[in-house]
Design a protein around this motif. Sequence first.
Motif, PDB file in Angstrom:
ATOM      1  N   ALA A 168      -1.680  12.125  -9.782  1.00  0.00           N
ATOM      2  CA  ALA A 168      -0.606  11.146  -9.886  1.00  0.00           C
ATOM      3  C   ALA A 168      -0.584  10.238  -8.655  1.00  0.00           C
ATOM      4  O   ALA A 168      -0.330   9.033  -8.760  1.00  0.00           O
ATOM      5  N   ALA A 169      -0.857  10.814  -7.479  1.00  0.00           N
ATOM      6  CA  ALA A 169      -0.851  10.023  -6.246  1.00  0.00           C
ATOM      7  C   ALA A 169      -1.938   8.955  -6.279  1.00  0.00           C
ATOM      8  O   ALA A 169      -1.704   7.801  -5.886  1.00  0.00           O
ATOM      9  N   GLY A 170      -3.147   9.326  -6.728  1.00  0.00           N
ATOM     10  CA  GLY A 170      -4.242   8.367  -6.788  1.00  0.00           C
ATOM     11  C   GLY A 170      -3.942   7.215  -7.726  1.00  0.00           C
ATOM     12  O   GLY A 170      -4.189   6.040  -7.405  1.00  0.00           O
ATOM     13  N   LYS A 171      -3.391   7.523  -8.904  1.00  0.00           N
ATOM     14  CA  LYS A 171      -3.054   6.473  -9.867  1.00  0.00           C
ATOM     15  C   LYS A 171      -1.946   5.583  -9.326  1.00  0.00           C
ATOM     16  O   LYS A 171      -1.981   4.354  -9.505  1.00  0.00           O
ATOM     17  N   ASP A 172      -0.974   6.183  -8.668  1.00  0.00           N
ATOM     18  CA  ASP A 172       0.146   5.407  -8.126  1.00  0.00           C
ATOM     19  C   ASP A 172      -0.320   4.454  -7.036  1.00  0.00           C
ATOM     20  O   ASP A 172       0.140   3.310  -6.948  1.00  0.00           O
ATOM     21  N   ARG A 173      -1.231   4.921  -6.180  1.00  0.00           N
ATOM     22  CA  ARG A 173      -1.745   4.047  -5.114  1.00  0.00           C
ATOM     23  C   ARG A 173      -2.454   2.833  -5.696  1.00  0.00           C
ATOM     24  O   ARG A 173      -2.279   1.705  -5.224  1.00  0.00           O
ATOM     25  N   LEU A 174      -3.286   3.054  -6.718  1.00  0.00           N
ATOM     26  CA  LEU A 174      -3.998   1.942  -7.349  1.00  0.00           C
ATOM     27  C   LEU A 174      -3.013   0.982  -8.002  1.00  0.00           C
ATOM     28  O   LEU A 174      -3.134  -0.243  -7.856  1.00  0.00           O
ATOM     29  N   GLN A 175      -2.041   1.515  -8.706  1.00  0.00           N
ATOM     30  CA  GLN A 175      -1.019   0.699  -9.361  1.00  0.00           C
ATOM     31  C   GLN A 175      -0.270  -0.150  -8.339  1.00  0.00           C
ATOM     32  O   GLN A 175      -0.047  -1.349  -8.539  1.00  0.00           O
ATOM     33  N   TYR A 176       0.112   0.459  -7.224  1.00  0.00           N
ATOM     34  CA  TYR A 176       0.875  -0.260  -6.206  1.00  0.00           C
ATOM     35  C   TYR A 176       0.052  -1.407  -5.616  1.00  0.00           C
ATOM     36  O   TYR A 176       0.542  -2.543  -5.502  1.00  0.00           O
ATOM     37  N   LEU A 177      -1.182  -1.125  -5.259  1.00  0.00           N
ATOM     38  CA  LEU A 177      -2.011  -2.138  -4.605  1.00  0.00           C
ATOM     39  C   LEU A 177      -2.411  -3.254  -5.562  1.00  0.00           C
ATOM     40  O   LEU A 177      -2.542  -4.414  -5.159  1.00  0.00           O
ATOM     41  N   GLN A 178      -2.596  -2.929  -6.829  1.00  0.00           N
ATOM     42  CA  GLN A 178      -3.006  -3.948  -7.797  1.00  0.00           C
ATOM     43  C   GLN A 178      -1.836  -4.797  -8.286  1.00  0.00           C
ATOM     44  O   GLN A 178      -1.990  -6.014  -8.466  1.00  0.00           O
ATOM     45  N   LYS A 179      -0.678  -4.169  -8.522  1.00  0.00           N
ATOM     46  CA  LYS A 179       0.359  -4.861  -9.282  1.00  0.00           C
ATOM     47  C   LYS A 179       1.695  -5.012  -8.574  1.00  0.00           C
ATOM     48  O   LYS A 179       2.512  -5.850  -8.971  1.00  0.00           O
ATOM     49  N   GLU A 180       1.956  -4.215  -7.538  1.00  0.00           N
ATOM     50  CA  GLU A 180       3.300  -4.194  -6.974  1.00  0.00           C
ATOM     51  C   GLU A 180       3.382  -4.706  -5.539  1.00  0.00           C
ATOM     52  O   GLU A 180       4.422  -5.233  -5.133  1.00  0.00           O
ATOM     53  N   ARG A 181       2.338  -4.582  -4.792  1.00  0.00           N
ATOM     54  CA  ARG A 181       2.420  -4.861  -3.359  1.00  0.00           C
ATOM     55  C   ARG A 181       2.605  -6.350  -3.074  1.00  0.00           C
ATOM     56  O   ARG A 181       2.028  -7.215  -3.729  1.00  0.00           O
ATOM     57  N   ASP A 182       3.384  -6.640  -2.045  1.00  0.00           N
ATOM     58  CA  ASP A 182       3.519  -7.997  -1.527  1.00  0.00           C
ATOM     59  C   ASP A 182       2.411  -8.222  -0.503  1.00  0.00           C
ATOM     60  O   ASP A 182       2.464  -7.711   0.615  1.00  0.00           O
TER      61      ASP A 182
END
Length: 774
Positions: free
Chosen positions: A425-439
């Motif tokens: 879950a941590a790995g998927k969340d990191r990818l999701q954050y960097l691709q779609k959520e991060r400023d």
Amino acid sequence: MTVDYETIVNTDLSSLSDAATAWEDMGRRFGELHDNYRDHVKAAVETDDWRGESATTFKSRAQVTLEEYAGARDEAKAVGALLKEAYRTLNSRRSKVIELRDQAIEACMTVNPYSGRCTADLARMDEDRAEIYRSNQLARQELEESWTNKILDAVKNVQDADENFRMALMSDPSDGNKGLLDGFNGALRSDAGEANAARAEELYDKIRRGEKLSDAERSELDLLMRENKSDQEFSRTLITSLGGPDGVIRTHNELTDRAYFEETGRKKQYLSMDRHLADVIATATKVEGKGREREEDQRFYDKWMKDLREAGLKEYDAEIVGHADSDQKMRGYQSIVTLMQNGSGYSEQFLHDIADDIRAAEDPKQKGDPDIWDLDRGFAGKKEEDGTFSPDRDSWFANDPYDGVLGIMSKTPDIATAYFDPDTAAGKDRLQYLQKERDWDLVNTSEYRKVEVSGPDKADADSHVGFGAALEAAMTGQVPGEDPQGENPTRHSEKQAHLLENVINSYAAMENPNGSAGEKFERAVMHDNIRQNMANALAYYPEDIHEILGMRVDHGDRDDGSAQDVSTDPNEIDLDRGTVSRFIRDVSEDGRAFRTIHDSQMRIIAGGMEELDRGDFEKGTSKIQLISQVSGQVMGSLDGIRADVISSRREDELSENGWDKVYSYHAIGAPVTGIPVVGDVFQRLVDIGTGEELDKTNAETEEKYKEELIKYYQQNGYPRLERALAEKALDLGLPKSYLTDKEEGVFTVKVTPWAAGGYNHGIGQARGSIGGAP
């Protein structure tokens, strides 16, 4: 006096071991004296029966004597331990000198017994080899220098170790004024690294206070750091004595201020000190061993990370961010990551934890501030033609610390793979954050409307560079920008392959492949700076991509209702052709990235043709049918994607994204690929698909619309494949008439129609798949 080669090879170090044992024995005997004096002499007079001045004086002297016995005991034990450590280290390094000497002799060298220098002994060589060195003095000199340098480097290692132990034995730490002035010193450390850390800290602290080191002090510090950078006691003692993360950050800031702004003439020296500091952080933050040792490691690590979370958010002065109109400061994490970029060997735990801590500081979902790293200008270097950023100007500064840590991870691919582990879950969340959520917009801007007002933030020019490198490393197991490592660099672990699937799906899937029916799915937007990384990743999976584009795997069910096997060989990639085509289309916004994918596929095609024999051409076997059709489909797919990119971009955009130079054959280096080039014939087949022949098909295409381009490529793109097949047939000894028989000839009746059909099918499939591409 520095030991020389002759002394090293002729010295018997067993006496050093004997001396260590004698010192340890003396320490035990001093311990017995200490205990005896404490229990019998001192205790006998510390009663109330003896009073007066004489009693008071004796008690005072007795305490000093007791402390001297304790100091003698501890100092003797420390010396014994240091001598034992010296024996192990010096003996090991001396053995290496002797080993290299013996290897040189075996390689027909004569080794000078005094200096260790080597000369070629031609009389012991076979005649052909000897003649080469007789006639070529330069080659002989290079051979002799090569062996000499190996031996002298090993001698230097012995000399450095010897000096390191000398400094440890001569160190004079404070014992708190116990015992007599200049008496025995029980504060001497029993570990060379720990003993020398105090001196290293003293020299670094001198720099931090604004003072300058003499040439002798710089040399001393360099030796201390080189010899002890892998010593955990040294590393931990040093960074603790500097003041923990806060002190390390301040020391690093002073070093970079001097290197880049104040004493640029000594830049190399200050950056060397900075690299040493980064290396000791890597050593100090490793948690290894078992039992109590591991517990001690963990305690130190937990304290360091706790203090770093505090220092990482603090603001610090540094000339790199300062300017006349502002008192702008930088955050501790920006400084520590800049420092870490100069080192190597960091543990997985440390890199993962610091990356997650940096994210926590900026992620609104974790009560972070997305503007915490914002500064008033960018810090990217110049973007080169190959898409990389040069390390000039201010690009050494990690203004985006999260992206910076990801770039550090890319140097150790297994750590990057674990960070984005697709099965957690941590790995998927990191990818999701960097691709779609991060400023990612970290550069403040200003506008002038009579008065200065702040404008919208923007991304720095090198935004996503670390992220792209980390993803490439994580998907391939290879360090970006370096030559492929391992026997089979195109064979990947299950986690690497699974991550590739996740990344491609996240950028190109029409719906969430892992989600429930009807679940909303938003594709990630691919940043320009990662397109080349994505292309490199596909080039490390050439056979798998070839199968998918060539439609050798078909998603769906068999006629009997059983599940269709959709995985590819050799990495069992489970992706449909449309998703991969859309992904390549997105990557191909960068022309250089497109060429990387294109050329890696041309090598697979050429490799397949190289496997054909004369019988395949004469009989039109199923083997040549498959290779012709699949090769055609792959080439058609790529030309369809190329047509879509060129027709959808204006000329200036094509130039900006590298398309204007893509097919200048020698303008770009060979793409990353693990496929070996076998012989001239194979290379010529590759050249047909990637070289001058392709230049011709690319001429005057920028002004054409998509439908015109499709026709153009059908007329001029497919003949590359036909020519390659023809060249292979001629190489196998078939006559030219074989290529021109239009009635009964296998080549014209079967082979070329198979190839043309595959090409047209591929170009049509690409058009259908990428209809929604940008």
